[in-house]
Design a protein around this motif. Structure first.
Motif, PDB file in Angstrom:
ATOM      1  N   PRO A 297     -12.747   2.028  -6.888  1.00  9.30           N
ATOM      2  CA  PRO A 297     -13.815   1.721  -5.927  1.00  9.30           C
ATOM      3  C   PRO A 297     -14.825   0.707  -6.461  1.00  9.30           C
ATOM      4  CG  PRO A 297     -13.367   4.075  -5.917  1.00  9.30           C
ATOM      5  CD  PRO A 297     -12.598   3.490  -7.078  1.00  9.30           C
ATOM      6  N   GLU A 298     -15.143   0.779  -7.758  1.00  9.33           N
ATOM      7  CA  GLU A 298     -16.073  -0.200  -8.334  1.00  9.33           C
ATOM      8  C   GLU A 298     -15.463  -1.595  -8.336  1.00  9.33           C
ATOM      9  OE1 GLU A 298     -18.570   2.537 -11.511  1.00  9.33           O
ATOM     10  OE2 GLU A 298     -16.580   1.818 -12.052  1.00  9.33           O
ATOM     11  N   ILE A 299     -14.185  -1.679  -8.658  1.00  9.71           N
ATOM     12  CA  ILE A 299     -13.513  -2.984  -8.656  1.00  9.71           C
ATOM     13  C   ILE A 299     -13.527  -3.573  -7.254  1.00  9.71           C
ATOM     14  CG2 ILE A 299     -11.287  -4.130  -8.949  1.00  9.71           C
ATOM     15  CD1 ILE A 299     -10.709  -2.132 -11.202  1.00  9.71           C
ATOM     16  N   ALA A 300     -13.193  -2.748  -6.249  1.00 14.38           N
ATOM     17  CA  ALA A 300     -13.188  -3.231  -4.861  1.00 14.38           C
ATOM     18  C   ALA A 300     -14.581  -3.669  -4.432  1.00 14.38           C
ATOM     19  CB  ALA A 300     -12.657  -2.140  -3.930  1.00 14.38           C
ATOM     20  N   GLY A 301     -15.595  -2.915  -4.851  1.00 13.16           N
ATOM     21  CA  GLY A 301     -16.959  -3.287  -4.510  1.00 13.16           C
ATOM     22  C   GLY A 301     -17.336  -4.652  -5.052  1.00 13.16           C
ATOM     23  N   ARG A 302     -16.891  -4.958  -6.277  1.00 23.97           N
ATOM     24  CA  ARG A 302     -17.182  -6.268  -6.852  1.00 23.97           C
ATOM     25  C   ARG A 302     -16.402  -7.373  -6.149  1.00 23.97           C
ATOM     26  NH1 ARG A 302     -17.489  -3.459 -12.009  1.00 23.97           N
ATOM     27  NH2 ARG A 302     -15.347  -4.004 -12.548  1.00 23.97           N
TER      28      ARG A 302
ATOM     29  N   GLU B  45     -18.792  -1.513  -0.716  1.00 28.41           N
ATOM     30  CA  GLU B  45     -17.969  -0.415  -1.213  1.00 28.41           C
ATOM     31  C   GLU B  45     -16.811  -0.128  -0.260  1.00 28.41           C
ATOM     32  OE1 GLU B  45     -19.769   3.458  -1.233  1.00 28.41           O
ATOM     33  OE2 GLU B  45     -21.118   2.956   0.420  1.00 28.41           O
ATOM     34  N   PRO B  46     -15.664   0.311  -0.783  1.00 26.61           N
ATOM     35  CA  PRO B  46     -14.565   0.730   0.088  1.00 26.61           C
ATOM     36  C   PRO B  46     -14.936   2.006   0.834  1.00 26.61           C
ATOM     37  CG  PRO B  46     -14.045   1.221  -2.200  1.00 26.61           C
ATOM     38  CD  PRO B  46     -15.324   0.447  -2.212  1.00 26.61           C
ATOM     39  N   VAL B  47     -14.341   2.171   1.998  1.00 25.62           N
ATOM     40  CA  VAL B  47     -14.670   3.292   2.870  1.00 25.62           C
ATOM     41  C   VAL B  47     -13.414   4.114   3.122  1.00 25.62           C
ATOM     42  CG1 VAL B  47     -15.584   3.974   5.135  1.00 25.62           C
ATOM     43  CG2 VAL B  47     -16.511   1.950   3.960  1.00 25.62           C
TER      44      VAL B  47
ATOM     45  N   VAL C 198     -14.635   5.120  14.288  1.00 29.64           N
ATOM     46  CA  VAL C 198     -14.270   6.395  13.693  1.00 29.64           C
ATOM     47  C   VAL C 198     -15.089   6.589  12.420  1.00 29.64           C
ATOM     48  CG1 VAL C 198     -11.935   6.393  14.646  1.00 29.64           C
ATOM     49  CG2 VAL C 198     -12.360   5.319  12.442  1.00 29.64           C
ATOM     50  N   PRO C 199     -15.294   7.831  12.008  1.00 30.20           N
ATOM     51  CA  PRO C 199     -16.142   8.071  10.836  1.00 30.20           C
ATOM     52  C   PRO C 199     -15.433   7.759   9.527  1.00 30.20           C
ATOM     53  CG  PRO C 199     -15.304  10.140  11.691  1.00 30.20           C
ATOM     54  CD  PRO C 199     -14.855   9.080  12.648  1.00 30.20           C
ATOM     55  N   GLY C 200     -16.213   7.316   8.554  1.00 32.56           N
ATOM     56  CA  GLY C 200     -15.708   7.069   7.212  1.00 32.56           C
ATOM     57  C   GLY C 200     -16.771   7.426   6.190  1.00 32.56           C
ATOM     58  N   THR C 201     -16.366   7.449   4.933  1.00 36.84           N
ATOM     59  CA  THR C 201     -17.280   7.806   3.849  1.00 36.84           C
ATOM     60  C   THR C 201     -17.181   6.780   2.737  1.00 36.84           C
ATOM     61  OG1 THR C 201     -16.957  10.166   4.338  1.00 36.84           O
ATOM     62  CG2 THR C 201     -17.950   9.597   2.211  1.00 36.84           C
ATOM     63  N   GLY C 202     -18.318   6.242   2.301  1.00 34.50           N
ATOM     64  CA  GLY C 202     -18.328   5.286   1.200  1.00 34.50           C
ATOM     65  C   GLY C 202     -17.839   5.927  -0.082  1.00 34.50           C
ATOM     66  N   LEU C 203     -16.938   5.246  -0.777  1.00 35.61           N
ATOM     67  CA  LEU C 203     -16.325   5.824  -1.974  1.00 35.61           C
ATOM     68  C   LEU C 203     -17.178   5.652  -3.229  1.00 35.61           C
ATOM     69  CD1 LEU C 203     -12.585   4.955  -1.363  1.00 35.61           C
ATOM     70  CD2 LEU C 203     -13.603   7.232  -1.491  1.00 35.61           C
TER      71      LEU C 203
ATOM     72  N   ILE D 264      -6.563   1.567  -2.548  1.00 38.13           N
ATOM     73  CA  ILE D 264      -7.398   0.422  -2.897  1.00 38.13           C
ATOM     74  C   ILE D 264      -6.581  -0.651  -3.612  1.00 38.13           C
ATOM     75  CG2 ILE D 264      -9.376  -0.335  -4.276  1.00 38.13           C
ATOM     76  CD1 ILE D 264     -10.591   2.448  -3.848  1.00 38.13           C
ATOM     77  N   SER D 265      -5.723  -0.243  -4.536  1.00 35.66           N
ATOM     78  CA  SER D 265      -4.944  -1.240  -5.275  1.00 35.66           C
ATOM     79  C   SER D 265      -4.009  -2.000  -4.348  1.00 35.66           C
ATOM     80  CB  SER D 265      -4.154  -0.571  -6.406  1.00 35.66           C
ATOM     81  OG  SER D 265      -3.179   0.323  -5.904  1.00 35.66           O
ATOM     82  N   GLY D 266      -3.534  -1.356  -3.280  1.00 33.42           N
ATOM     83  CA  GLY D 266      -2.699  -2.059  -2.312  1.00 33.42           C
ATOM     84  C   GLY D 266      -3.455  -3.165  -1.604  1.00 33.42           C
ATOM     85  N   ILE D 267      -4.706  -2.909  -1.256  1.00 33.17           N
ATOM     86  CA  ILE D 267      -5.537  -3.934  -0.614  1.00 33.17           C
ATOM     87  C   ILE D 267      -5.807  -5.078  -1.584  1.00 33.17           C
ATOM     88  CG2 ILE D 267      -7.818  -4.386   0.381  1.00 33.17           C
ATOM     89  CD1 ILE D 267      -7.776  -1.515   1.455  1.00 33.17           C
ATOM     90  N   LEU D 268      -6.081  -4.760  -2.846  1.00 34.00           N
ATOM     91  CA  LEU D 268      -6.341  -5.799  -3.839  1.00 34.00           C
ATOM     92  C   LEU D 268      -5.090  -6.640  -4.105  1.00 34.00           C
ATOM     93  CD1 LEU D 268      -8.613  -3.834  -6.309  1.00 34.00           C
ATOM     94  CD2 LEU D 268      -9.228  -5.941  -5.127  1.00 34.00           C
ATOM     95  N   ALA D 269      -3.912  -6.003  -4.109  1.00 35.66           N
ATOM     96  CA  ALA D 269      -2.671  -6.766  -4.300  1.00 35.66           C
ATOM     97  C   ALA D 269      -2.494  -7.770  -3.168  1.00 35.66           C
ATOM     98  CB  ALA D 269      -1.479  -5.811  -4.361  1.00 35.66           C
ATOM     99  N   HIS D 270      -2.726  -7.326  -1.933  1.00 33.55           N
ATOM    100  CA  HIS D 270      -2.640  -8.232  -0.787  1.00 33.55           C
ATOM    101  C   HIS D 270      -3.632  -9.378  -0.943  1.00 33.55           C
ATOM    102  CE1 HIS D 270      -3.481  -9.793   3.215  1.00 33.55           C
ATOM    103  NE2 HIS D 270      -2.332  -9.305   3.616  1.00 33.55           N
ATOM    104  N   GLU D 271      -4.843  -9.061  -1.378  1.00 33.28           N
ATOM    105  CA  GLU D 271      -5.894 -10.075  -1.524  1.00 33.28           C
ATOM    106  C   GLU D 271      -5.488 -11.151  -2.519  1.00 33.28           C
ATOM    107  OE1 GLU D 271      -9.748 -11.565  -0.586  1.00 33.28           O
ATOM    108  OE2 GLU D 271      -8.648  -9.888   0.295  1.00 33.28           O
TER     109      GLU D 271
END
Length: 340
Positions: free
Chosen positions: A293-298, A303-305, A104-109, A147-154
């Protein structure tokens, strides 16, 4: 509100309502629960907020997002697979199952560039799938919330697998970390609230347990301890009222583990924790100017999509290649990681 939602919400005291089953006061009005139902899938959604507006808008956004995400692949948009970067399951999980699969299509944040994303990391629901669908990244509080939800899980899943970093106990400071009156109301209703924090690069991640008449646990990431604890508390409160028949099997098992072994989870976290430095409680925001998005990229090296809901252009989910939320939880642990 559906019968299952009403019966679940009735498991602990709530009072008042400002609409026909849409928003309900809880904790004596210090917090609010909102109910929404996805029009196509019929999924029931309950969210919490410190204001009725916050709770309602989150519930409506989450219901719309889940409706769209449950529609994949047949409800997904038609698109060309030419142009843009094609992500594979190997970008999300190690040693993925064989097969091509739909995208499915996505866009880099960060770049705005087009991506083509494996549908397995986007869709939700109970269906034949090569990897377990994840709720992490579903957008109900803006892209930053996804994004913060994904980082919390991580952060939590890494700590749970190998607790080498200090877990900070903040339970004694919850009166200062949560809005005025919240803790007094929770205590008056017999709820036991405990809070813990993990400090990680660029973020603070909170684990909050709300016990009493069935415990729930939630994790949230924020730029400060206060923002992380507040969000984790709201998620734990919403989970107490959420109808279990709307959850995936994996999420139901996690919830049941915490509910059934509340004392074990609480004791494990208490043994692992040290008291937080009071100066951390009052840390000012804005010390970490990078965007989510910058935090997730690091964190993940990519980059998050963003996944958009067809013609409306609303972002319904964020995916982060390399994040732990797309991997199966190891079996056989005494206390499995409770983060969905």
């Amino acid at each position: 509100m559906s019968a299952s939602a009403r019966s679940s919400a009735a498991a602990w005291p709530v009072v008042g309502s400002d609409g026909p089953g849409e928003v309900t006061d809880c904790l004596g009005g210090a917090a609010h629960l909102a109910y929404a139902q996805a029009p196509v899938s019929g999924l029931a959604v309950i969210t919490a907020g410190f204001s009725a507006y916050e709770a309602r808008t989150r519930a409506q956004a989450r219901a719309a997002a889940l409706d769209y995400l449950h529609g994949f692949p047949h409800g997904g948009p038609e698109h060309s697979t030419t142009g843009g970067r094609e992500l594979r399951l190997a970008d999300f999980v190690q040693d993925p199952p064989e097969g091509g699969g739909l995208r499915v299509p996505g866009t880099g944040l960060l770049s705005g560039n087009p991506y083509h994303v494996p549908v397995e990391v986007v869709w939700l629901g109970e269906r034949e799938c090569r990897i377990e669908p994840t709720m992490s990244g579903v957008v109900d509080n803006g892209v930053s919330g996804g994004i913060s939800g994904i980082l919390a899980h991580e952060v939590v899943s890494r700590w749970w697998a190998s607790p080498r970093h200090a877990l900070l106990r903040v339970s004694a400071h919850l009166d200062r970390l949560l809005p005025q009156g919240v803790m007094a109301a929770a205590t008056g209703l017999g709820l036991r609230v405990s809070g813990f924090v993990l400090s990680a690069r660029d973020v603070r991640v909170a684990l909050v347990i709300v016990g009493g008449d069935g415990a729930t646990m939630a994790a949230a990431a924020g730029r400060t301890v206060k923002s992380a604890v507040s969000e984790a508390f709201l998620q734990a409160m919403a989970a107490k009222a959420e109808p279990w028949d709307t959850l995936t099997t994996a999420d139901s098992l996690r919830r049941f583990a915490v509910w059934h072994r509340e004392a074990d989870y609480a004791a494990y976290l208490e043994r692992s924790a040290v008291d937080a430095d009071p100066r951390l409680i009052e840390e000012p925001g804005g010390l970490r100017p990078a965007s989510w998005p910058e935090i997730a990229g690091r964190w993940f090296g990519n980059e998050p999509v963003a996944i958009e809901a067809g013609a409306s252009g609303e972002i319904v989910k964020v995916v982060c290649p390399g994040a732990a939320c797309y991997r199966a939880t190891p079996a056989g642990t005494a206390l499995p990681c409770p983060v969905p």
